[in-house]
Design an enzyme around this catalytic site. Structure first.
Site, PDB file in Angstrom:
ATOM      1  CG  HIS A  77      37.499  14.992  22.701  1.00 13.03           C
ATOM      2  ND1 HIS A  77      36.929  15.884  23.590  1.00 13.03           N
ATOM      3  CD2 HIS A  77      36.561  14.047  22.485  1.00 13.03           C
ATOM      4  CE1 HIS A  77      35.711  15.486  23.890  1.00 13.03           C
ATOM      5  NE2 HIS A  77      35.458  14.369  23.227  1.00 13.03           N
ATOM      6  CE1 TYR A  88      26.136  16.525  40.356  1.00 10.92           C
ATOM      7  CE2 TYR A  88      27.778  17.324  38.800  1.00 10.92           C
ATOM      8  CZ  TYR A  88      27.438  16.572  39.909  1.00 10.92           C
ATOM      9  OH  TYR A  88      28.413  15.875  40.579  1.00 10.92           O
ATOM     10  CG  ASN A 116      29.988   8.446  24.040  1.00 16.73           C
ATOM     11  OD1 ASN A 116      28.957   9.094  23.926  1.00 16.73           O
ATOM     12  ND2 ASN A 116      31.151   8.887  23.619  1.00 16.73           N
ATOM     13  CG  ASN A 167      36.906  30.674   7.007  1.00 12.04           C
ATOM     14  OD1 ASN A 167      36.118  29.823   6.596  1.00 12.04           O
ATOM     15  ND2 ASN A 167      37.869  30.400   7.874  1.00 12.04           N
ATOM     16  CG  ASP A 193      37.181  18.749  25.017  1.00 15.88           C
ATOM     17  OD1 ASP A 193      37.966  17.817  24.760  1.00 15.88           O
ATOM     18  OD2 ASP A 193      35.962  18.689  24.811  1.00 15.88           O
ATOM     19  CB  SER A 220      32.384  14.345  22.806  1.00 16.38           C
ATOM     20  OG  SER A 220      32.836  13.953  24.070  1.00 16.38           O
ATOM     21  CB  VAL A 222      24.412  20.414  33.410  1.00 13.77           C
ATOM     22  CG1 VAL A 222      25.128  20.093  32.107  1.00 13.77           C
ATOM     23  CG2 VAL A 222      25.397  20.963  34.450  1.00 13.77           C
TER      24      VAL A 222
END
Length: 366
Positions: free
Chosen positions: A146, A250, A238, A160, A114, A308, A253
């Protein structure tokens, strides 16, 4: 094809030695700016305006397997002002019940390809085990926002007493920066990131990036990772189109579309059951953001929308599952077969919206 591009990828045949390849390239008076040895590929700098002619010259050489313009891919988000102070996406996919089965292995690594990850963020710092930069930026750190947001969705530090929870509670984060500070990365940057993640032991690779142009170089890197039992996940894009976007399209993926809180396709999300595999939450998703100024206009925490944001939900789930079942085929089949059959299943997406608990239950038994 953009005549303004000045980068060309040339892949030589396996029988061609490095010395022969370099001699062939030097004959054309172009400069090598990167080598990708795992793919027998060289990234070349050529004069703008000569890219198409140079591509044809290399394609006609007997030593060359293929030549392609080193185009770009970009981040896939739709920025939005914060609207919610709850992580509805985690609740939607049944994460709390999933955590009763496993919180994942601390030995497992998720590579975030990224814009970088803000290593100083208190909800991410303890998780980051690698910082690598393949982009044209001068730093591996995230000046865009991003990548930090994506990393938090997948695997922010959980329990945490601060900030947000990440789906993959125990797995670690590899920060592999392949997009520059504007969210754009060359094919060769992305391919190099995939190869580096694989060679450094990533089990899951998240790619919240996409573009409408296929790349043999990126595809070969994807195949390399898949052949090494890596699970690859990518944002579908998008542009509200059924046209295939890459690397999501692909076969190796898992392609992820975005849905809203009502399980309706997000207005921006790409779609098409022929190449989009599953859907995941992607509208107004709360996650980590850099603690310093960045391109989103938000710091510390905030909400963003996009495919994303959907992809790292799937990557986080894959990491939990791979902690118990190392076979990528079994993991992928379980994610897809247990997806909730929401409206649009079979037309907008091949499968439905992911269900973390059901997917884990399938590989562990009741």
């Amino acid at each position: 094809m953009r005549e303004t591009s000045d980068r060309l990828i040339v892949c030589v045949k396996s029988r061609v030695s490095e010395e022969e390849a370099r001699r062939m390239i030097s004959d054309e008076n172009v400069r090598i700016i990167r080598e990708i040895p795992q793919l027998n590929a060289y990234v070349l700098r050529v004069r703008p305006g000569s890219i198409n002619g140079m591509k044809r010259r290399f394609e006609n050489k007997p030593e060359v397997e293929y030549a392609e313009v080193d185009e770009t891919m970009s981040i896939q988000l739709v920025p939005n002002d914060p609207l919610f102070n709850q992580q509805w996406g985690l609740l939607k996919i049944n994460s709390t019940r999933a955590w009763n089965i496993t919180r994942g292995s601390s030995l497992l690594k998720i590579a975030i390809l990224d814009t970088g990850v803000n290593a100083a963020h208190p909800d991410l710092n303890a998780k980051i085990v690698l910082n690598v930069n393949f982009s044209t930026s001068s730093t591996s750190q995230d000046l865009n926002g991003h990548g930090t947001h994506v990393a938090g969705i997948a695997a922010a530090v959980t329990r945490n007493a601060i900030g947000v929870a990440g789906l993959a509670i125990n797995p670690k984060i590899m920060n592999i920066k392949v997009l520059d500070d504007n969210g754009i990365g060359f094919f060769s940057d992305i391919a190099s990131g995939i190869l580096n993640a694989t060679d450094n032991g990533a089990k899951v690779i998240n790619m919240s990036l996409s573009g409408p142009t296929a790349s043999a170089t990126v595809q070969n890197a994807v195949v390399y990772a898949a052949n090494n039992d890596v699970i690859l996940v990518a944002a579908a894009g998008n542009d509200n189109t059924s046209a295939q976007y890459y690397p999501a399209a692909y076969a190796q993926v898992i392609s992820v579309a975005a849905v809203d809180q009502n399980d309706a396709k997000a207005s921006f999300s790409n779609f098409g059951a022929s190449w989009v595999d599953v859907a995941a939450p992607g509208v107004d998703i709360l996650s980590t953001l850099p603690i310093t100024a960045n391109s989103t206009g938000q710091t510390d925490y905030g909400t963003l929308s996009g495919t994303s944001q959907s992809a790292p939900f799937v990557s986080g789930l894959a990491a939990l599952m791979a902690s118990l079942e190392p076979d990528p085929t079994i993991v992928r089949n379980a994610i897809e077969s247990t997806a909730v059959p929401i409206s649009g299943t079979g037309t907008l997406y091949e499968h439905g919206r992911i269900n973390a608990y059901a997917a884990l239950l399938q590989i562990t038994g009741p």
